[in-house]
Design an enzyme around this catalytic site. Structure first.
Site, PDB file in Angstrom:
ATOM      1  N   ARG A  62       0.799  -1.221   0.000  1.00  0.00           N
ATOM      2  CA  ARG A  62       0.000   0.000   0.000  1.00  0.00           C
ATOM      3  C   ARG A  62       0.836   1.277   0.000  1.00  0.00           C
ATOM      4  O   ARG A  62       0.455   2.276  -0.577  1.00  0.00           O
ATOM      5  CB  ARG A  62      -0.859  -0.010   1.265  1.00  0.00           C
ATOM      6  CG  ARG A  62      -2.284   0.347   1.015  1.00  0.00           C
ATOM      7  CD  ARG A  62      -3.113   0.127   2.202  1.00  0.00           C
ATOM      8  NE  ARG A  62      -2.296  -0.058   3.397  1.00  0.00           N
ATOM      9  CZ  ARG A  62      -2.780  -0.424   4.567  1.00  0.00           C
ATOM     10  NH1 ARG A  62      -4.042  -0.664   4.702  1.00  0.00           N
ATOM     11  NH2 ARG A  62      -2.005  -0.565   5.626  1.00  0.00           N
ATOM     12  N   LYS A 174       0.421 -19.650   6.097  1.00  0.00           N
ATOM     13  CA  LYS A 174      -0.571 -19.991   7.115  1.00  0.00           C
ATOM     14  C   LYS A 174      -1.015 -18.718   7.836  1.00  0.00           C
ATOM     15  O   LYS A 174      -0.263 -17.746   7.793  1.00  0.00           O
ATOM     16  CB  LYS A 174      -0.013 -21.023   8.069  1.00  0.00           C
ATOM     17  CG  LYS A 174       0.935 -20.496   9.141  1.00  0.00           C
ATOM     18  CD  LYS A 174       1.266 -21.640  10.048  1.00  0.00           C
ATOM     19  CE  LYS A 174       2.003 -21.319  11.271  1.00  0.00           C
ATOM     20  NZ  LYS A 174       1.961 -20.218  12.047  1.00  0.00           N
ATOM     21  N   HIS A 204       6.825 -23.568   6.975  1.00  0.00           N
ATOM     22  CA  HIS A 204       8.279 -23.452   6.868  1.00  0.00           C
ATOM     23  C   HIS A 204       9.010 -24.616   7.541  1.00  0.00           C
ATOM     24  O   HIS A 204      10.163 -24.890   7.240  1.00  0.00           O
ATOM     25  CB  HIS A 204       8.776 -22.090   7.380  1.00  0.00           C
ATOM     26  CG  HIS A 204       8.862 -21.960   8.871  1.00  0.00           C
ATOM     27  ND1 HIS A 204       7.779 -21.669   9.656  1.00  0.00           N
ATOM     28  CD2 HIS A 204       9.907 -22.072   9.721  1.00  0.00           C
ATOM     29  CE1 HIS A 204       8.161 -21.620  10.919  1.00  0.00           C
ATOM     30  NE2 HIS A 204       9.452 -21.851  10.992  1.00  0.00           N
ATOM     31  N   LYS A 208      12.711 -27.128   6.471  1.00  0.00           N
ATOM     32  CA  LYS A 208      13.910 -27.283   7.297  1.00  0.00           C
ATOM     33  C   LYS A 208      14.628 -28.563   6.894  1.00  0.00           C
ATOM     34  O   LYS A 208      14.018 -29.634   6.859  1.00  0.00           O
ATOM     35  CB  LYS A 208      13.533 -27.356   8.784  1.00  0.00           C
ATOM     36  CG  LYS A 208      12.954 -26.054   9.319  1.00  0.00           C
ATOM     37  CD  LYS A 208      12.751 -26.154  10.826  1.00  0.00           C
ATOM     38  CE  LYS A 208      12.062 -24.911  11.320  1.00  0.00           C
ATOM     39  NZ  LYS A 208      12.598 -24.364  12.535  1.00  0.00           N
ATOM     40  N   ASP A 262      -1.508 -22.025  16.030  1.00  0.00           N
ATOM     41  CA  ASP A 262      -0.246 -21.458  15.538  1.00  0.00           C
ATOM     42  C   ASP A 262       0.808 -22.533  15.278  1.00  0.00           C
ATOM     43  O   ASP A 262       1.573 -22.439  14.323  1.00  0.00           O
ATOM     44  CB  ASP A 262       0.270 -20.444  16.574  1.00  0.00           C
ATOM     45  CG  ASP A 262       1.465 -19.653  16.073  1.00  0.00           C
ATOM     46  OD1 ASP A 262       1.404 -19.175  14.920  1.00  0.00           O
ATOM     47  OD2 ASP A 262       2.451 -19.499  16.815  1.00  0.00           O
ATOM     48  N   HIS A 267       2.820 -27.232  12.240  1.00  0.00           N
ATOM     49  CA  HIS A 267       4.184 -27.752  12.411  1.00  0.00           C
ATOM     50  C   HIS A 267       4.196 -29.088  13.177  1.00  0.00           C
ATOM     51  O   HIS A 267       4.839 -30.050  12.760  1.00  0.00           O
ATOM     52  CB  HIS A 267       5.063 -26.759  13.182  1.00  0.00           C
ATOM     53  CG  HIS A 267       5.076 -25.374  12.600  1.00  0.00           C
ATOM     54  ND1 HIS A 267       4.979 -25.130  11.258  1.00  0.00           N
ATOM     55  CD2 HIS A 267       5.189 -24.153  13.188  1.00  0.00           C
ATOM     56  CE1 HIS A 267       5.036 -23.825  11.044  1.00  0.00           C
ATOM     57  NE2 HIS A 267       5.159 -23.211  12.200  1.00  0.00           N
ATOM     58  N   LYS A 367       5.032 -21.231  24.334  1.00  0.00           N
ATOM     59  CA  LYS A 367       5.848 -20.010  24.346  1.00  0.00           C
ATOM     60  C   LYS A 367       6.363 -19.818  25.763  1.00  0.00           C
ATOM     61  O   LYS A 367       5.780 -20.344  26.726  1.00  0.00           O
ATOM     62  CB  LYS A 367       4.972 -18.802  23.983  1.00  0.00           C
ATOM     63  CG  LYS A 367       4.273 -18.912  22.634  1.00  0.00           C
ATOM     64  CD  LYS A 367       5.168 -18.465  21.529  1.00  0.00           C
ATOM     65  CE  LYS A 367       4.465 -18.537  20.180  1.00  0.00           C
ATOM     66  NZ  LYS A 367       5.359 -18.332  19.048  1.00  0.00           N
ATOM     67  N   LYS A 372      14.522 -22.851  23.731  1.00  0.00           N
ATOM     68  CA  LYS A 372      13.966 -23.058  22.392  1.00  0.00           C
ATOM     69  C   LYS A 372      14.458 -24.401  21.886  1.00  0.00           C
ATOM     70  O   LYS A 372      15.668 -24.648  21.852  1.00  0.00           O
ATOM     71  CB  LYS A 372      14.436 -21.931  21.467  1.00  0.00           C
ATOM     72  CG  LYS A 372      13.892 -22.046  20.058  1.00  0.00           C
ATOM     73  CD  LYS A 372      13.955 -20.734  19.323  1.00  0.00           C
ATOM     74  CE  LYS A 372      13.547 -20.888  17.852  1.00  0.00           C
ATOM     75  NZ  LYS A 372      12.161 -21.308  17.650  1.00  0.00           N
TER      76      LYS A 372
HETATM   77  C1  BG6 Z   1       5.650 -19.799  13.183  1.00  0.00           C
HETATM   78  C2  BG6 Z   1       4.742 -19.383  14.311  1.00  0.00           C
HETATM   79  O1  BG6 Z   1       4.959 -20.566  12.242  1.00  0.00           O
HETATM   80  O2  BG6 Z   1       6.722 -20.580  13.726  1.00  0.00           O
HETATM   81  C3  BG6 Z   1       5.503 -18.587  15.341  1.00  0.00           C
HETATM   82  O3  BG6 Z   1       3.678 -18.593  13.772  1.00  0.00           O
HETATM   83  C4  BG6 Z   1       6.702 -19.372  15.817  1.00  0.00           C
HETATM   84  O4  BG6 Z   1       4.666 -18.249  16.440  1.00  0.00           O
HETATM   85  C5  BG6 Z   1       7.536 -19.878  14.643  1.00  0.00           C
HETATM   86  O5  BG6 Z   1       7.485 -18.519  16.632  1.00  0.00           O
HETATM   87  C6  BG6 Z   1       8.615 -20.834  15.125  1.00  0.00           C
HETATM   88  O6  BG6 Z   1       9.451 -21.174  14.053  1.00  0.00           O
HETATM   89  P1  BG6 Z   1      10.914 -21.749  14.308  1.00  0.00           P
HETATM   90  O7  BG6 Z   1      11.406 -22.071  12.938  1.00  0.00           O
HETATM   91  O8  BG6 Z   1      11.688 -20.641  14.960  1.00  0.00           O
HETATM   92  O9  BG6 Z   1      10.759 -22.946  15.200  1.00  0.00           O
END
Ligand code: BG6
Length: 521
Positions: A62, A174, A204, A208, A262, A267, A367, A372
């Site tokens: 936009r 998504k 995504h 990977k 999400d 995933h 979360k 992680k």
């Molecule tokens: C996304 C989610 O699809 O994947 C996010 O919408 C999430 O909330 C992310 O943080 C995590 O991706 P990765 O590759 O960092 O595990």
């Protein structure tokens, strides 16, 4: 003459068809996704020679920009987010010259006609055939308007013939709907205008390398297949854990979604499918997609009782993660104070087929957890007699195959070894493969998936059927979600989730391995 045995993964997936000259249109080009992921991915594809010699990237959004002004923004994005920081290199300059900007609204047919005219003029100028790939990097509320305008402008037309001539492809981000009904409506909307073969629903995780390695591990090796069933497998645990909460603007989207929509719907269930599906006859798109859907069909859709027994939802409260204070979810600025959206979910699922009957599959995603990590862990049964058990502290003596799918990618097989010294007692030791070290740098998911979409390979994209089946499984939970508990950030979730895993061999959640940086700390 010795011949190297074929590696099906390499043959099936890395031998891309040649990529034809094309125009890539990015809708929503001034957004975060375009800046953080798409432009850097295109740049890296270009520098590694995976884009055709002739191509154009038309960025549509936009805000008003000239081509020059947008190229300057794109350059900044590359320097901030690309895995290879280009500086002001020749390569970066060459890439930026392929970028053009077109201003317009997502709900205006007239603006899409302008976009089409610009596309055609660039095609004529650059000698490009009308191969067009349109990437929907936009929020879901704009989706229906954008697809209507795309069709009305005839920038991309329906292709029912799967011709070998010029193509029109749509890459869709998504969320694919919000529940079963909306996912069906969304698929119906897209498929009333375009053919399934033109649609690339991106997840995504499927891009990977580590996730694709799950397939290689299972189907390029013969050592695991005999073990891969209820006969030897005790349980499977899939964890998608993140160590940050939901601060800032993203909370607006997240609060409408929650972790079930999400992460779990897409995933986590993709990971479950890759871990448990039957061997496909080949690695082409249809064969893989069929096996995944077959697996999903074997997961019983829970009734209200089963939902209550097999699901736990929770939200993080205030606390700290790794010594840093974090506000509770309800204290985040854009989260309504009475929100019951879950930031954590744990599920126990069954796969009722010959291979897996009786084996529990656990999924947990959250979360603001301790670290992680993305893992799929296959826990094998204990031997029938524990000859090496320590009489003082009896421990489960299982073998465990741990696929580390996030940072620090690799596979760890935990085996029992005799503890040195007197006595015949075993303790677990790890056999470890570190993919980064063993295989070299791994390309990033968006690079892989954009490259596949340009090559017309939709193997690693979600099918219409996959999307609808996953929503079918989750719909009862979403309709009647039950209470939302509270957990302390920086932990691995609420204690209420422990009841789901009680009674399994290890009687607990298997803690994911902390990333190497946390481990050495
Ligand atoms: C996304 C989610 O699809 O994947 C996010 O919408 C999430 O909330 C992310 O943080 C995590 O991706 P990765 O590759 O960092 O595990």
């Amino acid at each position: 003459m010795s011949t190297t045995p074929a590696n099906p993964l390499r043959e099936g997936m890395s031998s891309r068809r040649p990529v034809e000259p094309a125009t890539i249109v990015v809708l929503g080009a001034t957004g975060d996704l375009a800046k953080r992921k798409l432009l850097p991915a295109l740049y890296n594809l270009a520098r590694e020679g995976h884009l055709p010699a002739r191509y154009a990237v038309i960025c549509f959004a936009r805000r008003p920009y000239t081509d020059e002004a947008f190229r300057a923004e794109a350059e900044q994005a590359l320097n901030e987010f690309s895995r290879e920081r280009p500086g002001s290199s020749e390569e970066a300059r060459a890439f930026l010259e392929h970028i053009y900007y077109q201003q317009g609204n997502l709900d205006s047919v007239e603006h899409f006609e302008g976009l089409k005219a610009r596309t055609e003029s660039l095609e004529a100028q650059l000698g490009l055939p009308p191969n067009r790939l349109v990437y929907f990097a936009i929020a879901p509320e704009f989706f229906n308007d954008a697809i209507r305008c795309l069709e009305a402008s005839r920038l991309v037309v329906r292709d029912t013939l799967h011709r070998s001539g010029p193509y029109g492809r749509l890459v869709v981000e998504k969320p694919f709907g919000n529940d079963l009904e909306s996912a069906r409506a969304l698929n119906a909307e897209i498929l009333s205008r375009y053919d399934e073969a033109q649609i690339f629903r991106i997840d995504h995780y499927l891009g990977k390398e580590t996730v694709q390695n799950l397939l290689a591990f299972r189907f390029a090796n013969s050592i695991f297949e005999p073990l891969w069933s209820s006969r030897y497998v005790e349980s499977v645990q899939i964890t998608v854990a993140e160590d940050v909460g939901m601060p800032g603007r993203r909370a607006q989207y997240f609060d409408k979604a929650g972790i079930l929509r999400d992460i779990v719907q897409n995933h986590a269930l993709q990971l479950l499918c890759l871990t448990a599906m039957e061997p496909p006859a080949s690695l082409d798109a249809e064969a893989l997609r069929d096996e995944k859907v077959r697996l999903l069909r074997a997961i019983p859709v829970p009734d209200a009782d089963a939902v209550a027994r097999t699901t736990v939802r929770a939200q993080y409260g205030p606390g700290n993660i790794g010594g840093k204070t974090v506000p509770g979810y309800l204290e985040e600025e854009l989260v309504p104070q009475d929100s019951t959206t879950e930031t954590y979910a744990a599920l126990r699922l069954e796969v009722r087929n010959w291979r897996w009957a009786g084996v529990p599959f656990f999924i947990r995603a959250g979360k603001a957890l301790a670290h992680k990590a993305t893992e799929a862990v296959v826990e094998l049964n204990q031997p029938p007699r524990l000859l090496f058990a320590d009489p003082k502290t009896p421990q489960p003596a299982t073998n465990r195959l741990r696929f580390r799918l996030g940072q620090d990618p690799g596979v760890t097989l935990t085996v029992q070894a005799k503890r040195p010294g007197e006595g015949m007692v075993s303790e677990p030791v790890d056999l470890n493969v570190d993919f980064g070290r063993a295989l070299g740098p791994l390309p990033l998911p968006y690079e892989r998936l954009l490259g596949d979409a340009l090559a017309g390979d939709n193997t690693m994209f979600a099918s219409e059927e996959f999307v609808e089946h996953t929503w079918t499984i989750l719909d009862p939970l979403l309709r009647d979600p039950g209470p939302v508990h509270v957990y302390e950030p920086g932990t691995m979730g609420p204690k209420e989730a422990d009841r789901l895993v009680a009674g399994t061999c290890c009687s607990g959640w298997i803690e994911p391995l902390a990333p190497p940086s946390d481990r050495s700390a």
